[in-house]
Scaffold this active site. Structure first.
Site, PDB file in Angstrom:
ATOM      1  N   GLU A 216       0.822  -1.194   0.000  1.00 24.21           N
ATOM      2  CA  GLU A 216       0.000   0.000   0.000  1.00 24.21           C
ATOM      3  C   GLU A 216       0.860   1.249   0.000  1.00 24.21           C
ATOM      4  OE1 GLU A 216      -4.250  -1.193   1.817  1.00 24.21           O
ATOM      5  OE2 GLU A 216      -2.698  -0.649   3.236  1.00 24.21           O
TER       6      GLU A 216
ATOM      7  N   CYS B 198       3.677   8.550   0.893  1.00 22.77           N
ATOM      8  CA  CYS B 198       4.245   7.604   1.855  1.00 22.77           C
ATOM      9  C   CYS B 198       4.356   6.256   1.146  1.00 22.77           C
ATOM     10  CB  CYS B 198       3.333   7.509   3.076  1.00 22.77           C
ATOM     11  SG  CYS B 198       3.891   6.267   4.268  1.00 22.77           S
TER      12      CYS B 198
ATOM     13  N   CYS C 263       7.275  -7.197   6.452  1.00 21.00           N
ATOM     14  CA  CYS C 263       8.426  -6.635   7.145  1.00 21.00           C
ATOM     15  C   CYS C 263       8.936  -7.646   8.160  1.00 21.00           C
ATOM     16  CB  CYS C 263       8.025  -5.339   7.848  1.00 21.00           C
ATOM     17  SG  CYS C 263       9.418  -4.516   8.655  1.00 21.00           S
TER      18      CYS C 263
ATOM     19  N   CYS D  40       7.965  -5.213  14.862  1.00 16.95           N
ATOM     20  CA  CYS D  40       7.750  -4.325  16.004  1.00 16.95           C
ATOM     21  C   CYS D  40       6.366  -4.638  16.591  1.00 16.95           C
ATOM     22  CB  CYS D  40       7.849  -2.872  15.562  1.00 16.95           C
ATOM     23  SG  CYS D  40       9.500  -2.490  14.921  1.00 16.95           S
TER      24      CYS D  40
ATOM     25  N   CYS E  97       3.182  -2.584  15.470  1.00 15.46           N
ATOM     26  CA  CYS E  97       3.051  -2.226  14.045  1.00 15.46           C
ATOM     27  C   CYS E  97       2.418  -3.367  13.266  1.00 15.46           C
ATOM     28  CB  CYS E  97       4.434  -1.920  13.471  1.00 15.46           C
ATOM     29  SG  CYS E  97       4.435  -1.594  11.695  1.00 15.46           S
TER      30      CYS E  97
ATOM     31  N   GLU F  96      11.441  -2.342   5.888  1.00  7.21           N
ATOM     32  CA  GLU F  96      12.593  -1.653   6.460  1.00  7.21           C
ATOM     33  C   GLU F  96      13.475  -1.160   5.306  1.00  7.21           C
ATOM     34  OE1 GLU F  96      13.792  -0.249   9.100  1.00  7.21           O
ATOM     35  OE2 GLU F  96      15.599   0.087   7.920  1.00  7.21           O
TER      36      GLU F  96
ATOM     37  N   ASN G 188      -1.156   4.771  16.736  1.00 10.64           N
ATOM     38  CA  ASN G 188      -2.385   4.427  16.026  1.00 10.64           C
ATOM     39  C   ASN G 188      -2.659   2.967  16.365  1.00 10.64           C
ATOM     40  OD1 ASN G 188      -3.007   6.770  14.242  1.00 10.64           O
ATOM     41  ND2 ASN G 188      -0.916   6.361  13.590  1.00 10.64           N
TER      42      ASN G 188
ATOM     43  N   CYS H 278       0.057   5.073  10.152  1.00 16.54           N
ATOM     44  CA  CYS H 278       1.325   4.350  10.267  1.00 16.54           C
ATOM     45  C   CYS H 278       1.128   2.940  10.763  1.00 16.54           C
ATOM     46  CB  CYS H 278       2.278   5.003  11.255  1.00 16.54           C
ATOM     47  SG  CYS H 278       1.936   6.670  11.632  1.00 16.54           S
TER      48      CYS H 278
HETATM   49  N1  SAH Z   1      10.694   0.278   9.038  1.00 15.70           N
HETATM   50  C1  SAH Z   1      10.729   1.706   9.175  1.00 15.70           C
HETATM   51  C2  SAH Z   1       9.459   2.373   8.655  1.00 15.70           C
HETATM   52  C3  SAH Z   1       8.280   2.024   9.483  1.00 15.70           C
HETATM   53  S1  SAH Z   1       6.823   3.012   9.437  1.00 15.70           S
HETATM   54  C4  SAH Z   1      10.941   2.076  10.625  1.00 15.70           C
HETATM   55  O1  SAH Z   1      10.908   1.194  11.463  1.00 15.70           O
HETATM   56  O2  SAH Z   1      11.169   3.245  10.897  1.00 15.70           O
HETATM   57  C5  SAH Z   1       7.239   4.586  10.024  1.00 15.70           C
HETATM   58  C6  SAH Z   1       7.084   4.843  11.502  1.00 15.70           C
HETATM   59  O3  SAH Z   1       5.796   4.508  11.999  1.00 15.70           O
HETATM   60  C7  SAH Z   1       8.073   4.072  12.340  1.00 15.70           C
HETATM   61  O4  SAH Z   1       8.631   4.946  13.281  1.00 15.70           O
HETATM   62  C8  SAH Z   1       7.197   3.038  12.998  1.00 15.70           C
HETATM   63  O5  SAH Z   1       7.765   2.550  14.183  1.00 15.70           O
HETATM   64  C9  SAH Z   1       5.942   3.828  13.234  1.00 15.70           C
HETATM   65  N2  SAH Z   1       4.758   3.012  13.500  1.00 15.70           N
HETATM   66  C10 SAH Z   1       4.524   1.749  13.133  1.00 15.70           C
HETATM   67  N3  SAH Z   1       3.325   1.331  13.576  1.00 15.70           N
HETATM   68  C11 SAH Z   1       2.791   2.365  14.245  1.00 15.70           C
HETATM   69  C12 SAH Z   1       1.558   2.560  14.929  1.00 15.70           C
HETATM   70  N4  SAH Z   1       0.650   1.593  14.997  1.00 15.70           N
HETATM   71  N5  SAH Z   1       1.341   3.768  15.492  1.00 15.70           N
HETATM   72  C13 SAH Z   1       2.251   4.753  15.400  1.00 15.70           C
HETATM   73  N6  SAH Z   1       3.417   4.634  14.773  1.00 15.70           N
HETATM   74  C14 SAH Z   1       3.696   3.445  14.194  1.00 15.70           C
END
Ligand code: SAH
Length: 349
Positions: free
Chosen positions: A87, A101, A108, A112, A115, A158, A292, A335
């Site tokens: 997406e 974005c 991934c 995390c 996420c 990532e 989120n 996010c």
């Molecule tokens: N792999 C990259 C990009 C991830 S998305 C990274 O780890 O940075 C971009 C940002 O959104 C990252 O900081 C990630 O940790 C954050 N993110 C992921 N899920 C989220 C959520 N549910 N709420 C808020 N931020 C989130």
């Protein structure tokens, strides 16, 4: 796919002079035309050759296109020829920012805890063409008078684990003959892979473009960070910060530290104070992002008061702080929520 090739490669692949390649690229990048048949300054014969070789400019199929109620956020679900999908989101704000974005991987591997992108693990890297296609598709959603202003590599995946393809795509996006977007307006967000950060720093030092780097810190100590970011057990905060320092030293570009605030996990005043101690003396910005919440992951967003208190505490500690507003929640474009709930709906809104 034609977007896999840069200008010179394409000239060689097609056995055609550069000026003709430039003509094709003008259609793609400036005129947003992705059907070779409509590239009317090319001969019919040449257009047929392109169609025979590539089909269309894009290799993906748009499975879904959602628009938020306020028309500001749009989300595309794109399926690649192998059936995998990602997406990509277009975010509009009141400051006339138009931000794409984009994703760099299918799934991934970082997993995390908060996420959604890592819930089903890593599938594969996207190619440079697939990364570029996302931006071109989002750019084509803009109306006359609108212009893409920013790229955030904050979609699925990532980015530093797919650096080569990403840099090739970003190079087209930021070159004068491509989308001509300012390098300063492109942000790469990483979970914090020290080797990748150093590689990027070296790339910039040796003359490469200095994109903005954002590091997902999300915790003031290893205890908390290892719980929410498994990658921290491989490379801890000290290693990540050392690499981030190097990025700043070698590029002169201030690093942003993302801090997703999660209720009861990392949102206490003591955590803010610990973060201040960790980052004091660094030329950095902290980007606070209220979580989120993703269904079934068991984390919640702190209240507004807790968020404000946390942010004020960081400011009191003299850190530079920004709060990232939540956008696109209703269409699951927030996010970490991309690619979930991706149903075939609203196809041609
Ligand atoms: N792999 C990259 C990009 C991830 S998305 C990274 O780890 O940075 C971009 C940002 O959104 C990252 O900081 C990630 O940790 C954050 N993110 C992921 N899920 C989220 C959520 N549910 N709420 C808020 N931020 C989130």
């Amino acid at each position: 796919m034609i977007l896999e090739y840069d200008k010179l490669e394409l000239a060689s692949v097609l056995g055609t002079p550069l000026f003709r390649v430039n003509q094709i690229r003008r259609w793609i990048f400036s005129r947003k035309v992705f059907d070779f048949n409509l590239m009317t300054d090319l001969s019919r014969e040449f257009r047929l050759k392109l169609i025979e070789r590539f089909g269309s400019v894009f290799c993906g199929t748009e499975l879904n296109h959602e628009i938020s109620d306020d028309d500001l956020t749009e989300k595309l679900l794109i399926e690649w020829p192998d059936g995998e999908s990602v997406e990509s989101v277009l975010l509009r704000d009141m400051r006339d920012h138009r931000t794409a974005c984009i994703s760099t991987q299918v799934g991934c591997g970082m997993r995390c805890a908060f996420c959604a992108s890592g819930m089903n693990g890593f599938v594969r890297n996207l190619t440079r063409g697939e990364i570029l296609e996302q931006v071109l598709r989002l750019n084509a959603l803009l109306s006359r008078g609108e212009r893409l202003t920013h790229i955030v590599v904050m979609g699925i995946g990532e980015p530093l684990l797919n650096l080569e393809a990403l840099l090739a795509a970003l190079n087209e996006i930021t070159s004068a003959e491509g989308l001509d977007l300012s390098v300063r307006r492109v942000t790469i967000s990483t979970v914090g892979i020290p080797a990748g950060i150093i590689k990027l720093a070296e790339f910039v030092k040796s003359g490469g473009k200095g994109y903005k780097l954002a590091v997902s810190l999300h915790a003031p100590n290893d205890l908390i960070r290892s719980v929410i970011i498994p990658q921290n057990r491989v490379h801890n905060i000290r290693e990540v910060l050392e690499a981030a320092d190097k990025y700043f030293e070698q590029t002169g570009r201030r690093v942003t530290f993302e801090y997703t605030l999660i209720d009861g996990v990392n949102d206490r005043v003591e955590h803010a104070d610990e973060l201040v101690r960790l980052l004091t003396g660094k030329t950095a910005i902290v980007n606070v992002i209220p979580l989120n919440p993703v269904e079934n992951l068991g984390f919640a967003t702190p209240s507004k008061q807790v968020t404000e208190k946390f942010v004020n505490r960081l400011k009191l500690g003299r850190l530079k702080v920004k709060i990232r507003m939540r956008k696109g929640e209703k269409i699951n474009a927030a996010c970490g929520q991309l690619r979930q709930n991706s149903k075939r709906i609203n196809k041609n809104l």
